[in-house]
Design an enzyme around this catalytic site. Sequence first.
Site, PDB file in Angstrom:
ATOM      1  NE  ARG A 146       0.478   1.441   3.326  1.00 40.05           N
ATOM      2  CZ  ARG A 146       1.489   2.258   3.547  1.00 40.05           C
ATOM      3  NH1 ARG A 146       2.708   1.821   3.630  1.00 40.05           N
ATOM      4  NH2 ARG A 146       1.281   3.555   3.687  1.00 40.05           N
ATOM      5  N   GLY A 147       0.249   2.348  -0.166  1.00 40.10           N
ATOM      6  CA  GLY A 147       1.010   3.597  -0.295  1.00 40.10           C
ATOM      7  C   GLY A 147       0.965   4.040  -1.741  1.00 40.10           C
ATOM      8  CB  ALA A 148       0.000   7.195  -3.381  1.00 38.15           C
ATOM      9  NE  ARG A 190      -6.262   0.831  -1.386  1.00 36.15           N
ATOM     10  CZ  ARG A 190      -5.494   1.336  -0.429  1.00 36.15           C
ATOM     11  NH1 ARG A 190      -4.183   1.097  -0.442  1.00 36.15           N
ATOM     12  NH2 ARG A 190      -6.000   2.101   0.515  1.00 36.15           N
ATOM     13  CD  GLN A 243      -2.382   2.668   6.996  1.00 39.31           C
ATOM     14  OE1 GLN A 243      -2.925   2.895   8.083  1.00 39.31           O
ATOM     15  NE2 GLN A 243      -3.061   2.620   5.858  1.00 39.31           N
ATOM     16  CG  ASP A 284      -3.318   8.156  -0.792  1.00 43.34           C
ATOM     17  OD1 ASP A 284      -3.189   8.639   0.339  1.00 43.34           O
ATOM     18  OD2 ASP A 284      -2.914   7.023  -1.108  1.00 43.34           O
ATOM     19  CG  ASN A 287      -2.504  11.493   3.262  1.00 47.47           C
ATOM     20  OD1 ASN A 287      -1.908  10.780   2.481  1.00 47.47           O
ATOM     21  ND2 ASN A 287      -2.147  11.613   4.521  1.00 47.47           N
ATOM     22  CE  LYS A 288      -4.994   5.405   4.675  1.00 53.01           C
ATOM     23  NZ  LYS A 288      -5.969   4.620   3.892  1.00 53.01           N
TER      24      LYS A 288
HETATM   25  C1  LIG Z   1       3.738   7.994   0.224  1.00 49.37           C
HETATM   26  S1  LIG Z   1       2.136   8.496   0.397  1.00 49.37           S
HETATM   27  C2  LIG Z   1       1.345   7.097   1.035  1.00 49.37           C
HETATM   28  C3  LIG Z   1      -0.099   7.371   1.328  1.00 49.37           C
HETATM   29  O1  LIG Z   1      -0.849   6.194   1.028  1.00 49.37           O
HETATM   30  C4  LIG Z   1      -1.464   5.776   2.236  1.00 49.37           C
HETATM   31  O2  LIG Z   1      -2.679   5.154   2.023  1.00 49.37           O
HETATM   32  P1  LIG Z   1      -2.764   3.542   2.100  1.00 49.37           P
HETATM   33  O3  LIG Z   1      -1.899   3.087   3.237  1.00 49.37           O
HETATM   34  O4  LIG Z   1      -4.243   3.268   2.305  1.00 49.37           O
HETATM   35  O5  LIG Z   1      -2.295   3.054   0.752  1.00 49.37           O
HETATM   36  C5  LIG Z   1      -1.633   7.041   3.014  1.00 49.37           C
HETATM   37  O6  LIG Z   1      -2.695   7.812   2.546  1.00 49.37           O
HETATM   38  C6  LIG Z   1      -0.293   7.680   2.783  1.00 49.37           C
HETATM   39  O7  LIG Z   1      -0.221   9.026   3.074  1.00 49.37           O
END
Ligand SMILES: CSC[C@H]1O[C@H](OP(=O)(O)O)[C@H](O)[C@@H]1O
Length: 344
Positions: A44-46, A87, A194, A235, A245-246
């Site tokens: 995960r992570g953009a 996603r 996270q 994101d 964002n999250k």
């Molecule tokens: C490097 S930015 C990562 C960004 O993605 C995360 O979302 P997820 O863990 O659901 O993929 C989160 O929004 C982070 O800030």
Amino acid sequence: MRPIRWDGKQLLLIDQLRLPEDLTWITCKTVEDVAEAIEKMKVRGAPAIGATAAYGVAIGALANVEKNKQEFQSAIEKVCDRLAKTRPTAVNLFWAINRMRSVLSRHENDDVPKIVEQLVKEAEAIAEEDVRINQSIGRNGLPYVPDHARILTHCNTGSLATVEFGTALGVVRTAHAAGKSVHVYADETRPYLQGARLTAFELSHDGIPVTVITDSMAGHLMKTGNIDLVIVGADRITANGDTANKIGTYSLAVLANYHDIPFYVAAPLSTIDFGLASGDQIVIEERSAEEVAMIAGKRIIPQGVTALHPAFDVTPHELITAIITEKGVVEKPNTERMLQLKQQ
Ligand SMILES: CSC[C@H]1O[C@H](OP(=O)(O)O)[C@H](O)[C@@H]1O
């Protein structure tokens, strides 16, 4: 630490659902393996999602190398469509898929093996570029981190959210490496945790001081003068600087503004969606209520009681002090200033 590794044919991913207690790798041999890893948030992570999807297209191309041109192109379109459905919010996923699609059109007159070779190269280029981009973001963010800064961050924006080094945590790493004695307060970031599971794992591994807090503690720490700045990832950033964002990021931005604490977003240009004018156009991923109802496999909400699970929220650009990218920093972001960044 690179959570995404490519051996030329298969993709190896750290299974982030099992961190921090188990550091285990999964091998993605098929497109479906890749799609499932993204959907289930094993990765995960953009930026990490974008690079992973690019390698998913490369895996799909290798699997169809024997097909004739027309069948191959049709097969790759199906691969891209499948990965695009994993996603909805992180624009990096679609940016990476579109970049892979552009290889098809650039090489439409080549034979299939040549196209496959170019698709693999493009996926590898996306991954290697991400590391350099993150290091540039770190350098551009350094002036915004004072010595002895107490930094609040949310979710995970480090190597585990990218190919390596991170975005917001890339700024933290750069400040630490520059000799600044920073201390990070990591929001645990319910429900996926996270912050507690991934950010704490990364920073402790790198010897960067980190303290985990529950999401509800951020306001108190700001009010009692314990936070000097907030830095988060993104994101999807729209043309006016609104930032998805999250979930929980918007609350931090409101609190930071109330307490006159700088609120920074760190993200690569591939996270900026100039096709959307403002954040109210961003699709917010709704994930399973079960992910809220359970912690570490234990049910914390009574059977029959539902839970909401919007996975992201949108912070209006007016609450953002600056957006830090590899190309430069947009202070007090708005449509005009974001456009200036694009045109640089
Ligand atoms: C490097 S930015 C990562 C960004 O993605 C995360 O979302 P997820 O863990 O659901 O993929 C989160 O929004 C982070 O800030």
